[in-house]
Design a protein around this motif. Structure first.
Motif, PDB file in Angstrom:
ATOM      1  N   PRO A 128       0.804  -1.231   0.000  1.00  0.00           N
ATOM      2  CA  PRO A 128       0.000   0.000   0.000  1.00  0.00           C
ATOM      3  C   PRO A 128       0.839   1.285   0.000  1.00  0.00           C
ATOM      4  O   PRO A 128       1.860   1.363   0.669  1.00  0.00           O
ATOM      5  CB  PRO A 128      -0.810  -0.089   1.304  1.00  0.00           C
ATOM      6  CG  PRO A 128      -0.682  -1.477   1.782  1.00  0.00           C
ATOM      7  CD  PRO A 128       0.582  -2.033   1.205  1.00  0.00           C
ATOM      8  N   TRP A 129       0.344   2.277  -0.736  1.00  0.00           N
ATOM      9  CA  TRP A 129       0.994   3.593  -0.789  1.00  0.00           C
ATOM     10  C   TRP A 129       1.122   4.188   0.604  1.00  0.00           C
ATOM     11  O   TRP A 129       2.141   4.781   0.936  1.00  0.00           O
ATOM     12  CB  TRP A 129       0.193   4.554  -1.672  1.00  0.00           C
ATOM     13  CG  TRP A 129       0.407   4.367  -3.130  1.00  0.00           C
ATOM     14  CD1 TRP A 129      -0.397   3.697  -3.994  1.00  0.00           C
ATOM     15  CD2 TRP A 129       1.500   4.869  -3.914  1.00  0.00           C
ATOM     16  NE1 TRP A 129       0.129   3.738  -5.265  1.00  0.00           N
ATOM     17  CE2 TRP A 129       1.292   4.456  -5.242  1.00  0.00           C
ATOM     18  CE3 TRP A 129       2.628   5.608  -3.612  1.00  0.00           C
ATOM     19  CZ2 TRP A 129       2.170   4.769  -6.263  1.00  0.00           C
ATOM     20  CZ3 TRP A 129       3.506   5.922  -4.626  1.00  0.00           C
ATOM     21  CH2 TRP A 129       3.276   5.504  -5.948  1.00  0.00           C
ATOM     22  N   ARG A 130       0.074   4.059   1.425  1.00  0.00           N
ATOM     23  CA  ARG A 130       0.088   4.691   2.748  1.00  0.00           C
ATOM     24  C   ARG A 130       1.197   4.142   3.643  1.00  0.00           C
ATOM     25  O   ARG A 130       1.645   4.801   4.565  1.00  0.00           O
ATOM     26  CB  ARG A 130      -1.274   4.558   3.426  1.00  0.00           C
ATOM     27  CG  ARG A 130      -1.618   3.180   3.891  1.00  0.00           C
ATOM     28  CD  ARG A 130      -3.032   3.095   4.489  1.00  0.00           C
ATOM     29  NE  ARG A 130      -3.288   1.840   5.133  1.00  0.00           N
ATOM     30  CZ  ARG A 130      -3.400   0.670   4.527  1.00  0.00           C
ATOM     31  NH1 ARG A 130      -3.281   0.609   3.213  1.00  0.00           N
ATOM     32  NH2 ARG A 130      -3.635  -0.424   5.211  1.00  0.00           N
ATOM     33  N   LYS A 131       1.649   2.930   3.355  1.00  0.00           N
ATOM     34  CA  LYS A 131       2.760   2.351   4.107  1.00  0.00           C
ATOM     35  C   LYS A 131       4.090   2.635   3.418  1.00  0.00           C
ATOM     36  O   LYS A 131       5.108   2.825   4.074  1.00  0.00           O
ATOM     37  CB  LYS A 131       2.569   0.835   4.264  1.00  0.00           C
ATOM     38  CG  LYS A 131       1.408   0.473   5.157  1.00  0.00           C
ATOM     39  CD  LYS A 131       1.314  -1.031   5.322  1.00  0.00           C
ATOM     40  CE  LYS A 131       0.166  -1.392   6.252  1.00  0.00           C
ATOM     41  NZ  LYS A 131       0.061  -2.840   6.440  1.00  0.00           N
ATOM     42  N   PHE A 132       4.061   2.643   2.083  1.00  0.00           N
ATOM     43  CA  PHE A 132       5.305   2.853   1.351  1.00  0.00           C
ATOM     44  C   PHE A 132       5.854   4.265   1.543  1.00  0.00           C
ATOM     45  O   PHE A 132       7.052   4.439   1.761  1.00  0.00           O
ATOM     46  CB  PHE A 132       5.132   2.586  -0.149  1.00  0.00           C
ATOM     47  CG  PHE A 132       6.310   3.067  -0.938  1.00  0.00           C
ATOM     48  CD1 PHE A 132       7.508   2.382  -0.888  1.00  0.00           C
ATOM     49  CD2 PHE A 132       6.244   4.234  -1.681  1.00  0.00           C
ATOM     50  CE1 PHE A 132       8.620   2.848  -1.565  1.00  0.00           C
ATOM     51  CE2 PHE A 132       7.342   4.699  -2.370  1.00  0.00           C
ATOM     52  CZ  PHE A 132       8.540   4.001  -2.317  1.00  0.00           C
ATOM     53  N   LEU A 133       5.005   5.281   1.437  1.00  0.00           N
ATOM     54  CA  LEU A 133       5.494   6.665   1.446  1.00  0.00           C
ATOM     55  C   LEU A 133       6.285   7.005   2.709  1.00  0.00           C
ATOM     56  O   LEU A 133       7.397   7.537   2.606  1.00  0.00           O
ATOM     57  CB  LEU A 133       4.344   7.635   1.214  1.00  0.00           C
ATOM     58  CG  LEU A 133       3.739   7.572  -0.202  1.00  0.00           C
ATOM     59  CD1 LEU A 133       2.507   8.464  -0.311  1.00  0.00           C
ATOM     60  CD2 LEU A 133       4.776   7.938  -1.255  1.00  0.00           C
ATOM     61  N   PRO A 134       5.799   6.710   3.935  1.00  0.00           N
ATOM     62  CA  PRO A 134       6.620   7.043   5.109  1.00  0.00           C
ATOM     63  C   PRO A 134       7.863   6.160   5.232  1.00  0.00           C
ATOM     64  O   PRO A 134       8.935   6.651   5.612  1.00  0.00           O
ATOM     65  CB  PRO A 134       5.678   6.852   6.304  1.00  0.00           C
ATOM     66  CG  PRO A 134       4.531   6.069   5.805  1.00  0.00           C
ATOM     67  CD  PRO A 134       4.462   6.260   4.322  1.00  0.00           C
ATOM     68  N   SER A 135       7.743   4.873   4.903  1.00  0.00           N
ATOM     69  CA  SER A 135       8.925   4.012   5.022  1.00  0.00           C
ATOM     70  C   SER A 135       9.962   4.384   3.965  1.00  0.00           C
ATOM     71  O   SER A 135      11.166   4.346   4.236  1.00  0.00           O
ATOM     72  CB  SER A 135       8.547   2.535   4.939  1.00  0.00           C
ATOM     73  OG  SER A 135       7.901   2.236   3.732  1.00  0.00           O
TER      74      SER A 135
END
Length: 195
Positions: A128-135
């Motif tokens: 998911p984007w919501r997990k990828f962007l901060p990591s």
């Protein structure tokens, strides 16, 4: 823009080099960041905070692009991958990303030659984007700081920007070679353990 000012060339070259190398691994991005940090330490042509900021921005944008390519073309790409991979390997990959995806993204950015396979796998497997962007952002910050430290170290040892830049480049290449060797030995050891 004053093209006789080294920063007028240095900042765009840093950002562009890191961005290009993050999408197409033809530019040694760690060496670019280390060299820019060494120049920032030995001259007033570049600012170290700006070097860090531009390195993070270029790396992050490149990683987002690399992750987005299989995400936006994920159905045809996933069908292609499924024809080439065993179903249980794909299921295992999805499970690994579900359990520790952010760690894989961070480690993939820090391990030489690990970033693109991890990002392509993450995008293909629907991480998911919501997990990828901060990591991804955390990974890029850690990466930029690590390679800047090599440039800071070389710039602190030598006053000459040329020598400091050369030393930073050699240090980056040495760290890359050592970590690649360690990764290969660990992979070989794990392969032997599964036999």
């Amino acid at each position: 823009m004053n093209w006789t000012d080294p920063s007028a060339i240095g900042y765009p070259a840093l950002f562009g080099g890191v961005l290009l190398g993050s999408v197409i691994p033809i530019v040694p991005t760690g060496a670019v960041v280390g060299a820019a940090a060494a120049v920032a330490m030995t001259t007033d042509h570049l600012s170290l905070p700006l070097v860090l900021l531009l390195a993070v921005a270029g790396a992050y944008l490149g990683d987002v692009i690399t992750f987005a390519v299989p995400r936006f073309g994920s159905e045809p790409l996933l069908r292609f991958v499924e024809r080439r991979q065993q179903a249980e390997r794909l299921a295992k990959g999805r499970e690994q990303f579900a359990r520790r995806g952010w760690q894989l993204v961070v480690i993939g950015r820090l391990v030489p030659a690990g970033r693109i396979p991890v990002l392509l796998a993450a995008g293909t497997l629907g991480y998911p984007w919501r997990k990828f962007l901060p990591s991804g952002l955390l990974a890029c910050v850690l990466w930029a700081v690590a390679y800047s430290l090599l440039g800071i170290l070389s710039g602190g040892i030598f006053d000459s920007p040329l020598i400091a830049t050369l030393l930073a480049t050699v240090l980056v290449l040495l760290v890359t070679a050592v970590t690649t060797l360690i990764s290969k030995k660990r992979a070989a050891h794990q392969t032997e353990g599964h036999r």
